[in-house]
Scaffold this active site. Structure first.
Site, PDB file in Angstrom:
ATOM      1  N   HIS A  77       0.862  -1.189   0.000  1.00 47.02           N
ATOM      2  CA  HIS A  77       0.000   0.000   0.000  1.00 47.02           C
ATOM      3  C   HIS A  77       0.898   1.238   0.000  1.00 47.02           C
ATOM      4  O   HIS A  77       1.953   1.248   0.641  1.00 47.02           O
ATOM      5  CB  HIS A  77      -0.925  -0.011   1.222  1.00 47.02           C
ATOM      6  N   GLU A 102      -3.883   1.640  -7.489  1.00 49.98           N
ATOM      7  CA  GLU A 102      -4.281   2.764  -6.641  1.00 49.98           C
ATOM      8  C   GLU A 102      -3.379   3.970  -6.915  1.00 49.98           C
ATOM      9  O   GLU A 102      -2.294   4.080  -6.331  1.00 49.98           O
ATOM     10  CB  GLU A 102      -4.124   2.393  -5.164  1.00 49.98           C
TER      11      GLU A 102
HETATM   12  P1  PGA Z   1      -9.500   5.884  -0.046  1.00 52.01           P
HETATM   13  O1  PGA Z   1      -8.289   4.914   0.199  1.00 52.01           O
HETATM   14  O2  PGA Z   1     -10.686   5.045  -0.463  1.00 52.01           O
HETATM   15  O3  PGA Z   1      -9.715   6.550   1.268  1.00 52.01           O
HETATM   16  O4  PGA Z   1      -9.083   6.826  -1.127  1.00 52.01           O
HETATM   17  C1  PGA Z   1      -8.035   3.834  -0.645  1.00 52.01           C
HETATM   18  C2  PGA Z   1      -6.777   3.166  -0.178  1.00 52.01           C
HETATM   19  O5  PGA Z   1      -5.852   3.842   0.272  1.00 52.01           O
HETATM   20  O6  PGA Z   1      -6.689   1.950  -0.218  1.00 52.01           O
END
Ligand code: PGA
Length: 246
Positions: free
Chosen positions: A90, A160
């Site tokens: 992440h 992401e």
């Molecule tokens: P968010 O986070 O939905 O708050 O943008 C997603 C993530 O960091 O996995």
């Protein structure tokens, strides 16, 4: 749809955690959604009971085998606490020092310990020269070249873009740009593995997924679901997001 609920460190007590799990169960039971809940480590064992009938993930994993490693949470510990999956790489962990090499090591440890990795990739910014595509390729390469061939099909990916994480829906990627990214990721995967594995790999989208954009981002963009942060850490927003998804 796969919905990974990444609570991050936003849920601070077991009572709130249990209320969220009750919501996740409702969502999991309805409309063909598979919810994977990723609570903070200390709540995992208390929530991931067989009777809960939900799938759980760790939010991170140790790159070590344990032993004299203060504070580390290893694959066997996560497994014994009821996790089936683990989020690795992440951007919030990468920001704290997880390099591509560390991420690859963690993926290997997860697989060796019987956990299924959800590997996060994503660029910090987008540039006109599309350097960010090379960045994504490098992130994928370092993981797929390190993992034994027989295991690569066990990896789930979460694309992401860092610039969208934690923001509200209007800052998320557009469905068209997401479709393009998913196609690019599959192209790279096919080069690193096989076309069959590339086509079969579940790719999630994460970053500013809320009820208003969840449907558009997960239908006809090629993703298998969403990795949801802030909208999953509150029962009301989580329920309304799940409704919007289907
Ligand atoms: P968010 O986070 O939905 O708050 O943008 C997603 C993530 O960091 O996995």
């Amino acid at each position: 749809m796969i919905i990974v609920a990444n609570w991050k460190a936003k849920v601070a007590d077991l009572k709130t955690a249990k209320a969220l799990v009750a919501t996740a169960r409702k969502i999991n039971d309805s409309r063909g959604n598979k919810v994977i809940v990723a609570p903070p480590f200390p709540f995992l064992a208390a929530l991931a009971l067989p009777k809960t009938k939900l799938t759980f993930a760790g939010q991170d994993i140790s790159a070590t085998d344990g032993g004299a490693q203060t504070g580390e949470v290893t694959a066997p510990m996560l497994s014994a606490s009821g996790a089936r999956y683990v989020i690795i790489g992440h951007s919030e962990r990468r920001a704290l020092g997880d390099t591509d090499q560390v991420v690859a090591e963690k993926v290997k440890k997860a697989l060796a310990g019987g956990l299924l990795p959800i590997v996060c990739i994503g660029e910090r910014t987008r540039d006109a020269d599309a350097q960010y595509l090379h960045f994504i390729r490098t992130q994928l390469q370092s993981v797929y070249e390190a993992v034994p061939k027989k295991d690569v099909e066990k990896i789930m990916l979460a694309y992401e873009p860092i610039w969208a994480i934690g923001k509200s829906a209007e800052h998320a990627i557009t469905p068209d740009d997401l479709t393009e990214m998913v196609n690019y990721i599959r192209k790279v995967l096919a080069q690193l593995t096989t076309k069959k594995i590339a086509d079969a790999t579940d790719i999630l989208y994460g970053g500013a997924v809320e009820d208003t954009n969840a449907h558009a981002l997960t239908h006809e963009t090629g993703v298998a679901g969403a990795l949801v942060g802030h909208a999953s850490s509150n029962p009301k927003s989580f329920l309304s997001l799940a409704k919007a998804l289907s």
